[in-house]
Motif scaffolding. Structure first.
Motif, PDB file in Angstrom:
ATOM      1  N   CYS A 170      -8.964 -11.706   2.589  1.00 48.80           N
ATOM      2  CA  CYS A 170      -8.647 -13.058   1.850  1.00 48.80           C
ATOM      3  C   CYS A 170      -7.582 -13.363   3.096  1.00 48.80           C
ATOM      4  CB  CYS A 170      -8.297 -13.311   0.815  1.00 48.80           C
ATOM      5  SG  CYS A 170      -7.802 -14.682   0.242  1.00 48.80           S
ATOM      6  N   ALA A 171      -7.765 -14.415   3.713  1.00 44.51           N
ATOM      7  CA  ALA A 171      -6.510 -14.734   4.928  1.00 44.51           C
ATOM      8  C   ALA A 171      -6.127 -16.197   4.489  1.00 44.51           C
ATOM      9  CB  ALA A 171      -7.279 -14.601   6.185  1.00 44.51           C
ATOM     10  N   ALA A 172      -4.911 -16.188   4.565  1.00 45.23           N
ATOM     11  CA  ALA A 172      -4.406 -17.535   4.445  1.00 45.23           C
ATOM     12  C   ALA A 172      -4.041 -18.347   5.590  1.00 45.23           C
ATOM     13  CB  ALA A 172      -3.004 -17.606   3.542  1.00 45.23           C
ATOM     14  N   SER A 173      -4.196 -19.565   5.776  1.00 39.20           N
ATOM     15  CA  SER A 173      -3.945 -20.021   7.118  1.00 39.20           C
ATOM     16  C   SER A 173      -3.359 -21.482   6.836  1.00 39.20           C
ATOM     17  CB  SER A 173      -5.310 -20.311   7.968  1.00 39.20           C
ATOM     18  OG  SER A 173      -6.413 -21.122   7.234  1.00 39.20           O
ATOM     19  N   GLY A 174      -2.831 -21.962   7.972  1.00 33.77           N
ATOM     20  CA  GLY A 174      -2.125 -23.460   7.919  1.00 33.77           C
ATOM     21  C   GLY A 174      -0.635 -23.268   7.782  1.00 33.77           C
ATOM     22  N   SER A 175      -0.030 -24.467   7.844  1.00 38.49           N
ATOM     23  CA  SER A 175       1.588 -24.495   7.783  1.00 38.49           C
ATOM     24  C   SER A 175       1.905 -23.966   6.510  1.00 38.49           C
ATOM     25  CB  SER A 175       1.828 -25.802   8.124  1.00 38.49           C
ATOM     26  OG  SER A 175       3.301 -25.778   8.226  1.00 38.49           O
ATOM     27  N   LEU A 203       0.290 -14.273  -2.522  1.00 37.94           N
ATOM     28  CA  LEU A 203      -1.180 -13.812  -2.711  1.00 37.94           C
ATOM     29  C   LEU A 203      -1.153 -12.897  -3.784  1.00 37.94           C
ATOM     30  CD1 LEU A 203      -2.346 -13.012   1.073  1.00 37.94           C
ATOM     31  CD2 LEU A 203      -2.867 -15.125  -0.527  1.00 37.94           C
ATOM     32  N   LYS A 204      -1.983 -13.435  -5.127  1.00 32.39           N
ATOM     33  CA  LYS A 204      -1.790 -12.918  -6.285  1.00 32.39           C
ATOM     34  C   LYS A 204      -2.953 -11.972  -6.581  1.00 32.39           C
ATOM     35  CE  LYS A 204      -1.082 -16.801  -8.350  1.00 32.39           C
ATOM     36  NZ  LYS A 204      -0.897 -17.634  -9.906  1.00 32.39           N
ATOM     37  N   GLY A 205      -4.031 -12.267  -6.470  1.00 25.39           N
ATOM     38  CA  GLY A 205      -5.083 -11.229  -6.539  1.00 25.39           C
ATOM     39  C   GLY A 205      -6.454 -11.913  -6.554  1.00 25.39           C
ATOM     40  N   LYS A 260       0.359 -10.563   7.876  1.00 24.18           N
ATOM     41  CA  LYS A 260      -1.171 -11.291   8.199  1.00 24.18           C
ATOM     42  C   LYS A 260      -1.463 -12.195   7.155  1.00 24.18           C
ATOM     43  CE  LYS A 260      -2.859  -7.529  11.063  1.00 24.18           C
ATOM     44  NZ  LYS A 260      -4.066  -6.618  11.113  1.00 24.18           N
ATOM     45  N   ASN A 261      -0.661 -12.495   6.098  1.00 22.88           N
ATOM     46  CA  ASN A 261      -0.811 -13.387   5.120  1.00 22.88           C
ATOM     47  C   ASN A 261      -2.351 -13.099   4.375  1.00 22.88           C
ATOM     48  OD1 ASN A 261       1.699 -14.858   4.938  1.00 22.88           O
ATOM     49  ND2 ASN A 261       0.806 -16.282   6.205  1.00 22.88           N
ATOM     50  N   THR A 262      -2.607 -11.703   4.317  1.00 18.74           N
ATOM     51  CA  THR A 262      -3.925 -11.413   3.828  1.00 18.74           C
ATOM     52  C   THR A 262      -3.922 -10.561   2.760  1.00 18.74           C
ATOM     53  OG1 THR A 262      -4.894 -11.755   6.213  1.00 18.74           O
ATOM     54  CG2 THR A 262      -6.173 -10.231   4.844  1.00 18.74           C
ATOM     55  N   VAL A 263      -4.952 -10.404   2.070  1.00 23.17           N
ATOM     56  CA  VAL A 263      -5.160  -9.571   0.814  1.00 23.17           C
ATOM     57  C   VAL A 263      -6.582  -8.932   0.902  1.00 23.17           C
ATOM     58  CG1 VAL A 263      -5.763 -11.355  -0.792  1.00 23.17           C
ATOM     59  CG2 VAL A 263      -4.898  -9.404  -1.790  1.00 23.17           C
ATOM     60  N   GLY A 285     -10.101   2.803 -10.852  1.00 24.75           N
ATOM     61  CA  GLY A 285     -10.625   4.070 -10.114  1.00 24.75           C
ATOM     62  C   GLY A 285     -11.638   3.594  -9.044  1.00 24.75           C
ATOM     63  N   ARG A 286     -12.233   2.394  -9.130  1.00 28.60           N
ATOM     64  CA  ARG A 286     -13.201   2.162  -8.109  1.00 28.60           C
ATOM     65  C   ARG A 286     -12.766   1.126  -6.896  1.00 28.60           C
ATOM     66  NH1 ARG A 286     -18.013  -0.275  -9.487  1.00 28.60           N
ATOM     67  NH2 ARG A 286     -16.978  -1.300 -11.165  1.00 28.60           N
ATOM     68  N   PHE A 287     -12.104  -0.032  -7.412  1.00 25.25           N
ATOM     69  CA  PHE A 287     -11.203  -1.052  -6.466  1.00 25.25           C
ATOM     70  C   PHE A 287      -9.886  -0.703  -6.433  1.00 25.25           C
ATOM     71  CE2 PHE A 287     -14.654  -4.372  -8.017  1.00 25.25           C
ATOM     72  CZ  PHE A 287     -15.601  -3.565  -7.697  1.00 25.25           C
ATOM     73  N   THR A 288      -9.444  -1.262  -5.125  1.00 32.85           N
ATOM     74  CA  THR A 288      -8.165  -0.965  -4.684  1.00 32.85           C
ATOM     75  C   THR A 288      -7.822  -2.428  -4.065  1.00 32.85           C
ATOM     76  OG1 THR A 288      -8.313   1.377  -4.301  1.00 32.85           O
ATOM     77  CG2 THR A 288      -6.353   0.241  -3.565  1.00 32.85           C
ATOM     78  N   ILE A 289      -6.732  -2.797  -4.543  1.00 28.91           N
ATOM     79  CA  ILE A 289      -6.312  -3.947  -3.972  1.00 28.91           C
ATOM     80  C   ILE A 289      -4.960  -3.796  -3.019  1.00 28.91           C
ATOM     81  CG2 ILE A 289      -4.799  -4.555  -5.834  1.00 28.91           C
ATOM     82  CD1 ILE A 289      -5.002  -7.671  -5.352  1.00 28.91           C
ATOM     83  N   SER A 290      -4.840  -4.219  -1.779  1.00 24.68           N
ATOM     84  CA  SER A 290      -3.712  -4.349  -1.047  1.00 24.68           C
ATOM     85  C   SER A 290      -3.586  -5.606  -0.344  1.00 24.68           C
ATOM     86  CB  SER A 290      -4.088  -3.056  -0.041  1.00 24.68           C
ATOM     87  OG  SER A 290      -5.198  -3.485   0.625  1.00 24.68           O
ATOM     88  N   ARG A 291      -2.225  -5.856   0.266  1.00 23.60           N
ATOM     89  CA  ARG A 291      -2.020  -6.881   1.069  1.00 23.60           C
ATOM     90  C   ARG A 291      -1.329  -6.590   2.423  1.00 23.60           C
ATOM     91  NH1 ARG A 291       1.620 -10.008  -3.622  1.00 23.60           N
ATOM     92  NH2 ARG A 291       3.199  -8.491  -3.743  1.00 23.60           N
TER      93      ARG A 291
END
Length: 115
Positions: A22-27, A33-35, A75-78, A65-71
């Motif tokens: 998930c990428a954020a774009s714009g000004s 990025l919360k989740g 790059k303003n990306t999660v 144990g199956r999913f991992t979130i990172s950011r």
């Protein structure tokens, strides 16, 4: 125009893996990025994985144990790395973030887990 754009969804067999982005774009001046959330057909949207105010991570019991979130703040990306996928993980996955004091949601990316 500020927006969040998810990608990486698709059809995968049970036991497979996918990586959502998930990428954020714009000004953008300030961003948090919360989740990731998901919404399965006929069900309410639920939190899948997120970051606490202190920066640690939390997960729904069903994905621990199956999913991992990172950011990647540069790059303003999660990301959401999903492994050992199950049919019950089938849903539209949305990312959520606070950008310049406003709450933003992406339009979602569909994940289908089926043989």
């Amino acid at each position: 125009q500020v927006q969040l754009v998810e990608s990486g969804g698709g059809l995968v067999q049970p036991g497979g893996s996918l990586r959502l982005s998930c990428a954020a774009s714009g000004s953008i001046f300030a961003i948090n990025l919360k989740g990731w959330y998901r919404q399965a057909p006929g069900k309410q949207r639920e939190l899948v994985a997120g970051f606490t105010a202190g920066g640690s991570t939390n997960y729904a019991d069903s994905v621990k144990g199956r999913f991992t979130i990172s950011r990647d703040n540069a790059k303003n990306t999660v990301y959401l790395q999903m492994t050992s996928l199950k049919p019950e993980d089938t849903a539209v996955y949305y990312c959520n973030g606070f950008i310049d004091r406003m709450d933003y949601w992406g339009k979602g990316t569909l994940v289908t887990v089926s043989s």
